[in-house]
Motif scaffolding. Structure first.
Motif, PDB file in Angstrom:
ATOM      1  N   GLU A 122     -24.354 -97.566 -88.750  1.00  0.00           N
ATOM      2  CA  GLU A 122     -25.169 -97.598 -87.530  1.00  0.00           C
ATOM      3  C   GLU A 122     -24.610 -98.530 -86.461  1.00  0.00           C
ATOM      4  O   GLU A 122     -24.502 -98.153 -85.294  1.00  0.00           O
ATOM      5  CB  GLU A 122     -26.616 -97.965 -87.842  1.00  0.00           C
ATOM      6  CG  GLU A 122     -27.495 -97.829 -86.620  1.00  0.00           C
ATOM      7  CD  GLU A 122     -28.967 -97.815 -86.940  1.00  0.00           C
ATOM      8  OE1 GLU A 122     -29.731 -97.346 -86.080  1.00  0.00           O
ATOM      9  OE2 GLU A 122     -29.361 -98.285 -88.027  1.00  0.00           O
ATOM     10  N   MET A 123     -24.243 -99.732 -86.824  1.00  0.00           N
ATOM     11  CA  MET A 123     -23.733-100.681 -85.832  1.00  0.00           C
ATOM     12  C   MET A 123     -22.428-100.173 -85.223  1.00  0.00           C
ATOM     13  O   MET A 123     -22.248-100.207 -84.007  1.00  0.00           O
ATOM     14  CB  MET A 123     -23.539-102.067 -86.448  1.00  0.00           C
ATOM     15  CG  MET A 123     -24.828-102.719 -86.888  1.00  0.00           C
ATOM     16  SD  MET A 123     -25.968-102.953 -85.539  1.00  0.00           S
ATOM     17  CE  MET A 123     -25.261-104.385 -84.788  1.00  0.00           C
ATOM     18  N   ALA A 124     -21.518 -99.695 -86.052  1.00  0.00           N
ATOM     19  CA  ALA A 124     -20.244 -99.192 -85.538  1.00  0.00           C
ATOM     20  C   ALA A 124     -20.464 -97.954 -84.661  1.00  0.00           C
ATOM     21  O   ALA A 124     -19.828 -97.820 -83.607  1.00  0.00           O
ATOM     22  CB  ALA A 124     -19.306 -98.856 -86.697  1.00  0.00           C
ATOM     23  N   LEU A 125     -21.356 -97.080 -85.057  1.00  0.00           N
ATOM     24  CA  LEU A 125     -21.641 -95.882 -84.276  1.00  0.00           C
ATOM     25  C   LEU A 125     -22.239 -96.256 -82.923  1.00  0.00           C
ATOM     26  O   LEU A 125     -21.819 -95.741 -81.881  1.00  0.00           O
ATOM     27  CB  LEU A 125     -22.589 -94.958 -85.048  1.00  0.00           C
ATOM     28  CG  LEU A 125     -22.981 -93.658 -84.360  1.00  0.00           C
ATOM     29  CD1 LEU A 125     -21.761 -92.782 -84.114  1.00  0.00           C
ATOM     30  CD2 LEU A 125     -23.998 -92.918 -85.208  1.00  0.00           C
ATOM     31  N   ASN A 126     -23.206 -97.164 -82.921  1.00  0.00           N
ATOM     32  CA  ASN A 126     -23.814 -97.577 -81.661  1.00  0.00           C
ATOM     33  C   ASN A 126     -22.795 -98.260 -80.760  1.00  0.00           C
ATOM     34  O   ASN A 126     -22.800 -98.059 -79.547  1.00  0.00           O
ATOM     35  CB  ASN A 126     -25.017 -98.484 -81.910  1.00  0.00           C
ATOM     36  CG  ASN A 126     -26.197 -97.699 -82.443  1.00  0.00           C
ATOM     37  OD1 ASN A 126     -26.404 -96.552 -82.087  1.00  0.00           O
ATOM     38  ND2 ASN A 126     -26.968 -98.315 -83.307  1.00  0.00           N
ATOM     39  N   HIS A 127     -21.922 -99.047 -81.327  1.00  0.00           N
ATOM     40  CA  HIS A 127     -20.876 -99.689 -80.532  1.00  0.00           C
ATOM     41  C   HIS A 127     -19.925 -98.643 -79.956  1.00  0.00           C
ATOM     42  O   HIS A 127     -19.521 -98.723 -78.790  1.00  0.00           O
ATOM     43  CB  HIS A 127     -20.116-100.716 -81.379  1.00  0.00           C
ATOM     44  CG  HIS A 127     -19.135-101.509 -80.595  1.00  0.00           C
ATOM     45  ND1 HIS A 127     -19.508-102.467 -79.684  1.00  0.00           N
ATOM     46  CD2 HIS A 127     -17.784-101.480 -80.562  1.00  0.00           C
ATOM     47  CE1 HIS A 127     -18.433-102.991 -79.126  1.00  0.00           C
ATOM     48  NE2 HIS A 127     -17.374-102.405 -79.645  1.00  0.00           N
ATOM     49  N   ALA A 128     -19.576 -97.652 -80.750  1.00  0.00           N
ATOM     50  CA  ALA A 128     -18.676 -96.599 -80.279  1.00  0.00           C
ATOM     51  C   ALA A 128     -19.312 -95.769 -79.170  1.00  0.00           C
ATOM     52  O   ALA A 128     -18.608 -95.236 -78.306  1.00  0.00           O
ATOM     53  CB  ALA A 128     -18.278 -95.691 -81.452  1.00  0.00           C
ATOM     54  N   MET A 129     -20.640 -95.676 -79.152  1.00  0.00           N
ATOM     55  CA  MET A 129     -21.347 -94.863 -78.164  1.00  0.00           C
ATOM     56  C   MET A 129     -21.580 -95.609 -76.850  1.00  0.00           C
ATOM     57  O   MET A 129     -22.053 -95.009 -75.883  1.00  0.00           O
ATOM     58  CB  MET A 129     -22.699 -94.399 -78.725  1.00  0.00           C
ATOM     59  CG  MET A 129     -22.633 -93.612 -80.015  1.00  0.00           C
ATOM     60  SD  MET A 129     -21.890 -92.003 -79.877  1.00  0.00           S
ATOM     61  CE  MET A 129     -23.112 -91.112 -78.980  1.00  0.00           C
ATOM     62  N   LEU A 130     -21.242 -96.891 -76.781  1.00  0.00           N
ATOM     63  CA  LEU A 130     -21.525 -97.683 -75.582  1.00  0.00           C
ATOM     64  C   LEU A 130     -20.908 -97.106 -74.319  1.00  0.00           C
ATOM     65  O   LEU A 130     -21.473 -97.234 -73.237  1.00  0.00           O
ATOM     66  CB  LEU A 130     -21.053 -99.123 -75.760  1.00  0.00           C
ATOM     67  CG  LEU A 130     -21.947-100.039 -76.585  1.00  0.00           C
ATOM     68  CD1 LEU A 130     -21.299-101.403 -76.743  1.00  0.00           C
ATOM     69  CD2 LEU A 130     -23.324-100.154 -75.976  1.00  0.00           C
ATOM     70  N   GLU A 131     -19.748 -96.522 -74.421  1.00  0.00           N
ATOM     71  CA  GLU A 131     -19.067 -96.018 -73.237  1.00  0.00           C
ATOM     72  C   GLU A 131     -19.521 -94.619 -72.840  1.00  0.00           C
ATOM     73  O   GLU A 131     -19.070 -94.088 -71.834  1.00  0.00           O
ATOM     74  CB  GLU A 131     -17.556 -96.062 -73.446  1.00  0.00           C
ATOM     75  CG  GLU A 131     -17.040 -97.486 -73.544  1.00  0.00           C
ATOM     76  CD  GLU A 131     -15.531 -97.556 -73.565  1.00  0.00           C
ATOM     77  OE1 GLU A 131     -14.881 -96.779 -72.852  1.00  0.00           O
ATOM     78  OE2 GLU A 131     -15.016 -98.393 -74.310  1.00  0.00           O
ATOM     79  N   LEU A 132     -20.417 -94.033 -73.603  1.00  0.00           N
ATOM     80  CA  LEU A 132     -20.942 -92.714 -73.267  1.00  0.00           C
ATOM     81  C   LEU A 132     -22.245 -92.859 -72.496  1.00  0.00           C
ATOM     82  O   LEU A 132     -23.003 -93.802 -72.707  1.00  0.00           O
ATOM     83  CB  LEU A 132     -21.189 -91.890 -74.534  1.00  0.00           C
ATOM     84  CG  LEU A 132     -19.971 -91.565 -75.380  1.00  0.00           C
ATOM     85  CD1 LEU A 132     -20.390 -90.775 -76.611  1.00  0.00           C
ATOM     86  CD2 LEU A 132     -18.929 -90.807 -74.583  1.00  0.00           C
TER      87      LEU A 132
END
Length: 179
Positions: free
Chosen positions: A29-39
């Motif tokens: 979850e944390m990695a996914l949310n971090h990866a989604m920051l630029e979207l």
């Protein structure tokens, strides 16, 4: 209830489904949310709704191939991990400051009401329609959310401002003490 009572599977399958969900939330979850920051919120919600739609439709086919329940859980869990933090952010972004608390309260109340009522509505539905049709109906409801988001997000007047957040800068390394 669905896995044990409706499908007649062992409690081990229900435990495996919980384990897949918990494992993914704890590790991804944390990695996914971090990866989604630029979207943008729009793109994030569309991806999240798509994953949830596919995952819930696959849950119905788990009645024929039980291992699909694990795959379906992984897919809808990704959707949940994307949608859950983005939706409150969107509500907060489009709400005037004086109404933020009220609107977030409404969102939280409706979300919690859905969590309570969905199983009460779904279990009789699955008995009447069968697993594939019932889960496909749930997927269809999410598909309506996906299409609605795609349509209304094209109107800045309805959707509101869309800002893409840059990822946070890494924390500076601590200075080493010299003697």
């Amino acid at each position: 209830m669905y896995v044990i009572h409706t499908l007649g599977q062992s409690a081990g399958w229900a435990s495996a489904i919980f384990a897949v969900n918990a494992f993914m939330v704890l590790t991804c979850e944390m990695a996914l949310n971090h990866a989604m920051l630029e979207l943008s919120r729009r793109i994030s919600l569309l991806i999240g709704y798509a994953c949830a739609t596919v995952g819930f439709v696959l849950m119905g086919f788990g009645a024929h191939q039980t291992w699909l329940l694990l795959v379906a859980t992984a897919v809808w869990t990704v959707g949940e991990m994307i949608v859950y933090p983005v939706m409150p952010d969107h509500i907060s972004a489009i709400t005037p400051d004086r109404l933020k608390v009220r609107n977030m309260g409404f969102y939280t109340a409706h979300f919690n009401l859905g969590v309570v009522l969905a199983p009460l509505i779904f279990l009789p539905l699955v008995q009447a329609l069968g697993p594939v049709a019932s889960w496909s109906l749930v997927g269809g409801v999410l598909l309506v959310g996906l299409v609605t988001t795609a349509v209304i997000s094209n109107s800045p007047r309805i959707w509101g401002p869309e800002k893409v957040q840059a990822p946070p800068a890494p924390a500076p390394a601590p200075a080493l003490a010299t003697q």
